[in-house]
Design a protein around this motif. Structure first.
Motif, PDB file in Angstrom:
ATOM      1  N   GLU A   1      25.193   0.019 -10.143  1.00 22.24           N
ATOM      2  CA  GLU A   1      24.226  -0.568 -11.141  1.00 22.24           C
ATOM      3  C   GLU A   1      22.683  -0.022 -11.169  1.00 22.24           C
ATOM      4  O   GLU A   1      22.161   0.136 -12.154  1.00 22.24           O
ATOM      5  CB  GLU A   1      23.828  -1.979 -10.373  1.00 22.24           C
ATOM      6  CG  GLU A   1      25.084  -2.972 -10.699  1.00 22.24           C
ATOM      7  CD  GLU A   1      24.970  -4.299 -10.041  1.00 22.24           C
ATOM      8  OE1 GLU A   1      23.960  -4.530  -9.360  1.00 22.24           O
ATOM      9  OE2 GLU A   1      25.779  -5.333 -10.058  1.00 22.24           O
ATOM     10  N   ALA A   2      22.438   0.653 -10.042  1.00 24.52           N
ATOM     11  CA  ALA A   2      20.904   1.450 -10.136  1.00 24.52           C
ATOM     12  C   ALA A   2      21.213   2.410 -10.942  1.00 24.52           C
ATOM     13  O   ALA A   2      20.130   2.975 -11.784  1.00 24.52           O
ATOM     14  CB  ALA A   2      20.513   1.633  -8.433  1.00 24.52           C
TER      15      ALA A   2
ATOM     16  N   PHE B   1      11.166   0.968  -9.306  1.00 23.46           N
ATOM     17  CA  PHE B   1      11.952   2.383  -8.712  1.00 23.46           C
ATOM     18  C   PHE B   1      12.458   2.070  -7.295  1.00 23.46           C
ATOM     19  O   PHE B   1      13.310   2.637  -6.779  1.00 23.46           O
ATOM     20  CB  PHE B   1      10.813   3.510  -8.870  1.00 23.46           C
ATOM     21  CG  PHE B   1      10.204   3.386 -10.251  1.00 23.46           C
ATOM     22  CD1 PHE B   1      11.197   3.591 -11.306  1.00 23.46           C
ATOM     23  CD2 PHE B   1       9.036   3.826 -10.464  1.00 23.46           C
ATOM     24  CE1 PHE B   1      10.720   4.103 -12.738  1.00 23.46           C
ATOM     25  CE2 PHE B   1       8.411   4.017 -11.858  1.00 23.46           C
ATOM     26  CZ  PHE B   1       9.296   3.957 -12.877  1.00 23.46           C
ATOM     27  N   ARG B   2      11.377   1.463  -6.510  1.00 21.35           N
ATOM     28  CA  ARG B   2      11.634   1.584  -4.725  1.00 21.35           C
ATOM     29  C   ARG B   2      13.237   0.457  -4.835  1.00 21.35           C
ATOM     30  O   ARG B   2      13.962   1.098  -3.900  1.00 21.35           O
ATOM     31  CB  ARG B   2      10.707   0.794  -4.259  1.00 21.35           C
ATOM     32  CG  ARG B   2      11.073   0.858  -2.646  1.00 21.35           C
ATOM     33  CD  ARG B   2       9.951   0.647  -1.907  1.00 21.35           C
ATOM     34  NE  ARG B   2      10.066   0.708  -0.600  1.00 21.35           N
ATOM     35  CZ  ARG B   2      10.154   1.747   0.124  1.00 21.35           C
ATOM     36  NH1 ARG B   2      10.233   2.907  -0.302  1.00 21.35           N
ATOM     37  NH2 ARG B   2      10.602   1.520   1.520  1.00 21.35           N
ATOM     38  N   SER B   3      13.498  -0.415  -5.594  1.00 18.51           N
ATOM     39  CA  SER B   3      14.809  -0.914  -5.662  1.00 18.51           C
ATOM     40  C   SER B   3      15.831  -0.185  -5.883  1.00 18.51           C
ATOM     41  O   SER B   3      16.923  -0.272  -5.116  1.00 18.51           O
ATOM     42  CB  SER B   3      14.973  -2.159  -6.241  1.00 18.51           C
ATOM     43  OG  SER B   3      14.739  -2.014  -7.454  1.00 18.51           O
TER      44      SER B   3
ATOM     45  N   TYR C   1       0.923  -1.297  -0.178  1.00 20.00           N
ATOM     46  CA  TYR C   1      -0.156   0.174  -0.095  1.00 20.00           C
ATOM     47  C   TYR C   1       0.609   1.151   0.009  1.00 20.00           C
ATOM     48  O   TYR C   1       0.841   2.159  -1.040  1.00 20.00           O
ATOM     49  CB  TYR C   1      -0.818   0.005   1.307  1.00 20.00           C
ATOM     50  CG  TYR C   1      -2.012   0.905   1.321  1.00 20.00           C
ATOM     51  CD1 TYR C   1      -2.941   1.408   0.167  1.00 20.00           C
ATOM     52  CD2 TYR C   1      -2.196   1.770   2.245  1.00 20.00           C
ATOM     53  CE1 TYR C   1      -3.743   2.309   0.194  1.00 20.00           C
ATOM     54  CE2 TYR C   1      -3.142   2.541   2.591  1.00 20.00           C
ATOM     55  CZ  TYR C   1      -4.125   3.252   1.221  1.00 20.00           C
ATOM     56  OH  TYR C   1      -4.877   3.810   1.687  1.00 20.00           O
ATOM     57  N   ALA C   2       1.682   1.430   0.851  1.00 23.58           N
ATOM     58  CA  ALA C   2       2.507   2.732   1.127  1.00 23.58           C
ATOM     59  C   ALA C   2       3.379   2.997   0.078  1.00 23.58           C
ATOM     60  O   ALA C   2       3.539   4.316  -0.431  1.00 23.58           O
ATOM     61  CB  ALA C   2       3.202   2.971   2.370  1.00 23.58           C
ATOM     62  N   ALA C   3       4.023   1.928  -0.525  1.00 20.05           N
ATOM     63  CA  ALA C   3       4.818   2.147  -1.532  1.00 20.05           C
ATOM     64  C   ALA C   3       4.033   2.234  -3.082  1.00 20.05           C
ATOM     65  O   ALA C   3       4.317   3.269  -3.702  1.00 20.05           O
ATOM     66  CB  ALA C   3       5.996   1.099  -1.844  1.00 20.05           C
TER      67      ALA C   3
END
Length: 396
Positions: A175-176, A155-157, A132-134
């Motif tokens: 890498e990100a 995107f979160r990772s 939910y929050a993410a």
């Protein structure tokens, strides 16, 4: 003074001790380099608006903490700029985040929240961050930018790799960055081929119409910042607010009695457990006196938003969550010309997220008490928020 671990596990105890001892402390940053930490409300608020404290790394002296390092294509963003460049870029994107424009998103945000909560079912357990929050803020910011579902990535990772790096995978941050740059190049090429009625298409039109107003690096950096900051603060604010309610059942009951109190409550949630421990690092362009310390030009200054928001000289009984408190004046989202551009959107998303959650579930409780905070001195948010829920009130 090396405070990294303690500031993640027990930040408010540490800040209370530091604030009591002195308004300014010499500490060691996460890269092993020194910085100055400012902890008291009046000093932090004044410093946030002090034009002598620059965000431009060109003013940083060698041998001091400099914060996150990004390649030029992502680094030319508002968090590294002073006027006049900061003024120019903020004006370009600021109209998308005015309170009136953000208010137009209320209906789609509520619909997105409803879909996510419907997917939870009537009862069970879940990680409320992942479920939910993410995803709620990610959905909203992608809609605002015009990122089609087929182009949406994890995107979160990427964000976690940058602001909460895994010490066992030091290459993950690089890498990100490579993945993000590739994503934005692909996305901007898509928008140039197929422009639409969205913020990113508008920014590309500005860039292509007048090269003096927006460079290619500025365009990519703006897209990166809007996406990255546009959901990170909201994820933290929503998750932290729910946790605060679960840990303070009297305040949960107070809010349930009258959900119209939620907008004012969001200010107290932001003060009590805001989305960031520290503001973006700053570099004095000349010697600056804060408290009884004179900080040399070029040194790094870290302003603790969380310490300021728990300063008893500004907020009585600051370690208590009080949803009836007048929390206006908190600095959780900054102050001055660098005040968080997406603050109206973060507030609205949090208001709707909480209202929908409390309306739909009568019973909501922590499924575990051993909670873990993201290992970051920048973002203040949970890795997971395991909850147990029963008693569906309504479903839309």
């Amino acid at each position: 003074m090396d405070l990294a671990d303690d500031l993640i596990t027990r930040p408010y105890d540490v800040f209370r001790d530091l604030r009591t001892a002195s308004p300014v402390h010499r500490i060691t940053g996460t890269d092993g380099q020194p910085a100055w930490l400012v902890t008291r409300y009046d000093d932090v608020r004044a410093a946030l608006a002090d034009p002598r404290l620059s965000l431009d790394k060109a003013h940083a002296r060698e041998g001091n903490y400099r914060g996150l390092a990004l390649p030029p294509a992502l680094d030319a963003n508002l968090l590294n700029m002073d006027p006049p460049d900061h003024t120019r870029l903020r004006r370009l994107v600021g109209r998308a985040f005015t309170p009136s424009r953000v208010e137009q998103l209320r209906t789609p945000i509520r619909a997105a929240a409803g879909r996510l909560l419907n997917a939870l079912g009537a009862q069970g357990t879940t990680d409320l961050i992942a479920a939910y929050a993410a995803p709620l803020p990610i959905t909203v910011i992608c809609e605002l930018l015009g990122i089609p579902e087929s182009h949406r990535r994890d995107f979160r990772s990427w964000g976690s790799a940058l602001i909460a790096p895994d010490p066992h995978r030091p290459q993950a941050a690089k890498e990100a960055v490579v993945a993000m740059m590739g994503f934005f190049r692909e996305l901007m090429a898509h928008k140039r081929r197929s422009p639409a009625d969205d913020l990113l298409s508008d920014l590309i039109a500005v860039r292509d119409a007048d090269d003096d107003r927006l460079t290619e690096d500025e365009l990519m950096s703006l897209a990166f910042l809007i996406l990255f900051a546009g959901y990170e603060n909201s994820v933290q604010l929503i998750g932290n607010a729910v946790l605060a309610l679960l840990q303070n059942p009297d305040q949960m009951a107070f809010l349930r009695k009258d959900l119209s109190r939620i907008p004012a409550a969001v200010e107290e949630f932001a003060r009590y457990e805001g989305p960031a421990l520290l503001a973006i690092r700053r570099f004095p362009t000349q010697n600056v006196a804060i408290g009884d310390v004179t900080i040399p030009a070029g040194d790094t200054v870290l302003l603790s938003l969380s310490a300021a928001n728990r300063d008893p000289d500004r907020f009585p009984d600051p370690d208590r969550l009080d949803l009836g408190r007048e929390a206006a004046g908190h600095v959780a989202l900054g102050h001055g010309i660098h005040y968080c551009l997406g603050a109206p959107l973060a507030r609205l998303e949090t208001e709707i997220a909480l209202a929908e959650l409390l309306e739909r579930f009568e019973d909501l409780e922590l499924a575990e008490t051993d909670l873990h905070w993201r290992p970051s001195l920048r973002a203040r948010g949970l890795v997971e928020l395991p909850v147990r829920y029963t008693g569906t009130v309504l479903s839309r």
